[in-house]
Design an enzyme around this catalytic site. Structure first.
Site, PDB file in Angstrom:
ATOM      1  N   CYS A 168      54.085  17.156  13.829  1.00 56.27           N
ATOM      2  CA  CYS A 168      54.925  17.321  12.647  1.00 56.27           C
ATOM      3  C   CYS A 168      54.218  16.822  11.172  1.00 56.27           C
ATOM      4  CB  CYS A 168      56.215  16.653  13.153  1.00 56.27           C
ATOM      5  SG  CYS A 168      57.543  16.954  12.085  1.00 56.27           S
ATOM      6  N   HIS A 172      57.758  19.076  18.269  1.00 55.62           N
ATOM      7  CA  HIS A 172      57.667  17.495  18.979  1.00 55.62           C
ATOM      8  C   HIS A 172      57.362  17.914  20.423  1.00 55.62           C
ATOM      9  CE1 HIS A 172      58.328  14.883  15.644  1.00 55.62           C
ATOM     10  NE2 HIS A 172      59.179  15.937  15.084  1.00 55.62           N
ATOM     11  N   GLU A 217      56.217  15.786  22.583  1.00 55.32           N
ATOM     12  CA  GLU A 217      56.837  14.560  23.339  1.00 55.32           C
ATOM     13  C   GLU A 217      58.272  14.482  23.530  1.00 55.32           C
ATOM     14  OE1 GLU A 217      56.115  14.829  20.131  1.00 55.32           O
ATOM     15  OE2 GLU A 217      57.151  13.248  18.690  1.00 55.32           O
ATOM     16  N   SER A 250      63.407 -16.419  33.874  1.00 54.60           N
ATOM     17  CA  SER A 250      65.104 -16.125  33.778  1.00 54.60           C
ATOM     18  C   SER A 250      65.528 -15.398  35.068  1.00 54.60           C
ATOM     19  CB  SER A 250      65.130 -14.984  32.676  1.00 54.60           C
ATOM     20  OG  SER A 250      64.768 -13.977  33.047  1.00 54.60           O
ATOM     21  N   VAL A 309      63.132  -8.904  35.708  1.00 58.69           N
ATOM     22  CA  VAL A 309      62.017  -8.351  36.100  1.00 58.69           C
ATOM     23  C   VAL A 309      60.464  -8.833  35.189  1.00 58.69           C
ATOM     24  CG1 VAL A 309      60.905  -6.045  36.525  1.00 58.69           C
ATOM     25  CG2 VAL A 309      63.180  -6.389  36.840  1.00 58.69           C
ATOM     26  N   ASP A 310      60.985  -9.064  33.929  1.00 60.50           N
ATOM     27  CA  ASP A 310      60.112  -9.157  33.184  1.00 60.50           C
ATOM     28  C   ASP A 310      59.287 -10.445  33.235  1.00 60.50           C
ATOM     29  OD1 ASP A 310      60.887  -6.747  32.167  1.00 60.50           O
ATOM     30  OD2 ASP A 310      61.874  -7.675  30.190  1.00 60.50           O
ATOM     31  N   SER A 311      60.239 -11.431  33.262  1.00 53.85           N
ATOM     32  CA  SER A 311      59.422 -12.977  33.395  1.00 53.85           C
ATOM     33  C   SER A 311      58.961 -13.200  34.670  1.00 53.85           C
ATOM     34  CB  SER A 311      60.524 -13.874  33.043  1.00 53.85           C
ATOM     35  OG  SER A 311      61.826 -14.076  33.745  1.00 53.85           O
TER      36      SER A 311
END
Ligand code: XMP
Length: 526
Positions: free
Chosen positions: A92, A183, A185, A238, A241-243
Site C-alpha cells: 500500500c 493488503h 496480510e 501472576s 500464561v505469560d509470566s
C-alpha cells in the site's frame, strides 16, 4: 533501566525487517510472516540503513501508512534500502513510496479504493504463483488507499491491475523490488498469505526456521548471556500464561539463580491464588515466595472509583510489595517479566501508538527499582506465547487460562472496591466460567468473565421485592485482543448461568449479556 533480549535478540536468526510507517496493519504483517515460519521484527520507518544492514535481513517489507507520500509529514525511509541488494516488498503506502522514490509517478487518485477490490494478474511470477491463482482471471484484494501509482518506475513491470485499471502490483525482477497496492496480510484478501509466502520463500529465499522450539533455544541462550555467570534474577509470577512461560524459561536457563515472587493482591478469581501457589511451590521448590498482600491493596483502594486511578494505585502498590520482597532476597540484579508485544503497543511504548489504557506491567515499573529488565516475550504475540508454553511443557490448566488483566477484578468492579463486592463477583464469575467449560464453549473464546456493573435494580426474589446489583457477562472472540467480537453463546447456556447466579448468590438481582464488540467497546469494562 536497560532492556536485554530486545536489542540483542535473535541476531543469528534469519529474519525479515518490517519498516513501520504507522499503518494499522503493521503488526498483522508481522504475525503473518511468523506464521509462515520466518522470524521478523518491526523497525521504525526512518531506521538508518546501517542499522538495517547490521541486522542482515533476508528481506525488507515497507508497511502501509495513513499518510500520503506527498503530505508534508509523509514518513520516509532511508533510500539506501533500494540499493542494498536485499529484496523489498512495499505494501500500500509502501508501494507508493518505493514507486515515488525510484522515479515512478504517484498521484492523488480520483477513485479512492476502500474495501474489496477486484484485480487481474498480468504476470504471475514471483508473487502470484500459488495454485490458488491458477485459472482465475479475477481476484480480490483488500484496499484502503487514496493515492495511486500512475506510472511504475523504470525497470518495473506491472504485475496486476484493478478492474478500474489502476496499478495493483509492480515488480522489478532484477532488483527484486516488489509492491502491492492491496493488503495481503488481512483476512479479506484471499490468497494474501500465499503472496507473502511467495515473497518470503521465492524472492527472499527464506527457509522456515522460526518455530516455538527455535525461539526457546535462542531465548534460553540469550538469558544466560544477558545474566552472566553469577548474577541472580527475580521474576514476578501472576499465574497467567505469560509470566509462567518466562518462569519456566528462566528455570531452564538459570536454575537456582532465578527467584520467583507471587504477590496476591486479592483481586484474583475464585481460588486462583491457592492454585497458583500450589503449582509453583511444587515446581520451583525453595525459590518461590507467596506474599499475601490482600489487606494492603484493599486499604489503598478504599474510596477510589476512577478506573485509571485504580490501575495506578494497584501498579504502585504492586511495585512496593514486590520491591520490599525482592530486596529482602539479597543480591538480585535483574527483573524478568512477561511483557508481550501487544502490551507494549497498547501502552504507547511504540512510537506513534496512542495510549489506550495504562497497562501496569509496562507503564508502572519505576526506574528506581534498580534492576535491569529482562523481557524475553516482548516480541511475541499471545498465540505465539502459548506455542512456546506447549514447547516448555506448561500444564494444560495454565495454557488454557484466559488472559487476565494485571489489576484483576478491580477493573471489573465499577466504582469502589470492597471485600464484599470482590467476593460476590468471584462467585458470579466462577459460575459463568464453570458453565462455559461444561458447555465446551471455552475453546472458542478469547475471554469470558463477569462484571459487577455498579448499578442496583429492583427484582423479585421469593415473594419479596429485592434490590440488588446487576451482573454483566462478557464473552469475546479475538485473535490478539486488539479487536474483538462479542461471542454468540447459546441461549441455553446464558439462561443456565443467569439462573444459577440469581439463585445461588442472594444479593444478585439481575444478569445481562454484553453485546458490544471492540471497537467501539473495549474488552474490559474499565
Ligand atoms: P481492553 O479492555 O483494552 O483489553 O480491550 C485488552 C486486553 O488487555 C487486558 N487488559 C489489561 N491487562 N493490565 C493488563 O495486564 C491492564 O491494566 C489491562 N487492561 C486490560 C484485557 O483483559 C484484554 O485481554
Amino acid at each position: 533501566m536497560e532492556h536485554f533480549l530486545s536489542e540483542k535478540s535473535t541476531s543469528m536468526r534469519e529474519k525479515v525487517i518490517i519498516l513501520d510507517f504507522g499503518g494499522q496493519y503493521s503488526m498483522l504483517i508481522a504475525r503473518r510472516i511468523r506464521e509462515a515460519g520466518v522470524y521478523c521484527e518491526l523497525m521504525p520507518h526512518n531506521t538508518p540503513w546501517n542499522k538495517i544492514e547490521e541486522a542482515e535481513p533476508a528481506g525488507i517489507i515497507l508497511s502501509g501508512s495513513p499518510a500520503s507520500v506527498y503530505g508534508p509529514d509523509a514518513p520516509q525511509c532511508d533510500p539506501k534500502i533500494y540499493k542494498g541488494g536485499i529484496p523489498v516488498l512495499g505494501i500500500c503506502y509502501g508501494m507508493q513510496l518505493l514507486a515515488r522514490d525510484l522515479g515512478g509517478t504517484v498521484k492523488k487518485g480520483n477513485r479512492s479504493e476502500f474495501g474489496r477490490t477486484t484485480f487481474e494478474i498480468i504476470e504471475a511470477e514471483p508473487l502470484f504463483i500459488d495454485d490458488l491463482f491458477k485459472n482465475r482471471k479475477s481476484l480480490y484484494g483488500w484496499m484502503s488507499h487514496q493515492d495511486e501509482v500512475l506510472e511504475a518506475p523504470h525497470g518495473f513491470s506491472v504485475l496486476a491491475r484493478t478492474e478500474n485499471d489502476a496499478i495493483a502490483a509492480i515488480g522489478d525482477h532484477d532488483r527484486k523490488i516488489y509492491g502491492v497496492q492491496f493488503h495481503p496480510e488481512v483476512f479479506h484478501t484471499p490468497g494474501g498469505g500465499s503472496i507473502l509466502k511467495s515473497f518470503l520463500y521465492n524472492v527472499c529465499r527464506c527457509s522456515r526456521t522460526w518455530s516455538a522450539r527455535s525461539f526457546v533455544e535462542d531465548a534460553v541462550l540469550e538469558i544466560r548471556q544477558a545474566v552472566g555467570e553469577k548474577d541472580k534474577v527475580v521474576c514476578a509470577l501472576s499465574g497467567g500464561v505469560d509470566s509462567t512461560v518466562v518462569a519456566f524459561m528462566l528455570d531452564q536457563a538459570l536454575g537456582e539463580r532465578a527467584k520467583y515472587i507471587f504477590v496476591d493482591h486479592g483481586l484474583l478469581r475464585l481460588d486462583e491464588a491457592r492454585q497458583v501457589s500450589r503449582l509453583f511451590s511444587e515446581r520451583l521448590r525453595g525459590r518461590f515466595m507467596h506474599i499475601d498482600a490482600r489487606e494492603r491493596f484493599l486499604q489503598k483502594l478504599a474510596g477510589v472509583t476512577d478506573p485509571e486511578e485504580k490501575r495506578k494505585i494497584i501498579g504502585a502498590e504492586f511495585i512496593a510489595v514486590f520491591k520490599e520482597t525482592a530486596l529482602s532476597m539479597g543480591d538480585i540484579s535483574f527483573l524478568a517479566q512477561g511483557t508481550i508485544y501487544p502490551d507494549i503497543i497498547e501502552s504507547g511504548s511504540v512510537k506513534g501508538a496512542a495510549v489506550i489504557k495504562s497497562h501496569h506491567n509496562v507503564g508502572g515499573l519505576p526506574e528506581e527499582l534498580g534492576f535491569d529488565l529482562i523481557e524475553p516475550l516482548r516480541e511475541l504475540f499471545k498465540d505465539e506465547v502459548r506455542l512456546v508454553g506447549v514447547e516448555l511443557g506448561l500444564p494444560e490448566s495454565i495454557l488454557k487460562r484466559q488472559p487476565f488483566p494485571g489489576p484483576g477484578l478491580a477493573v471489573r468492579i465499577i466504582g469502589e472496591i470492597t471485600a464484599e463486592k470482590l467476593a460476590l463477583l468471584q462467585k458470579a464469575d466462577a459460575i459463568f466460567r464453570e458453565e462455559v467449560g461444561k458447555a465446551e464453549q471455552d475453546g472458542e473464546l478469547w475471554q469470558y468473565f463477569a462484571v459487577l456493573t455498579g448499578i442496583n435494580v429492583v427484582g423479585v426474589k421469593g415473594d419479596d421485592r429485592h434490590y440488588g446489583p446487576v451482573i454483566a457477562l462478557r464473552a469475546v472472540v479475538s485473535e490478539d485482543a486488539m479487536t474483538a467480537d462479542w461471542a454468540r453463546l447459546p441461549h441455553d447456556l446464558l439462561e443456565k448461568v443467569s439462573a444459577r447466579i440469581t439463585g445461588e448468590i442472594p444479593e444478585a438481582a439481575r444478569v445481562v449479556y454484553d453485546i458490544t464488540s471492540k471497537p467501539p467497546g473495549t474488552i474490559e469494562w474499565e
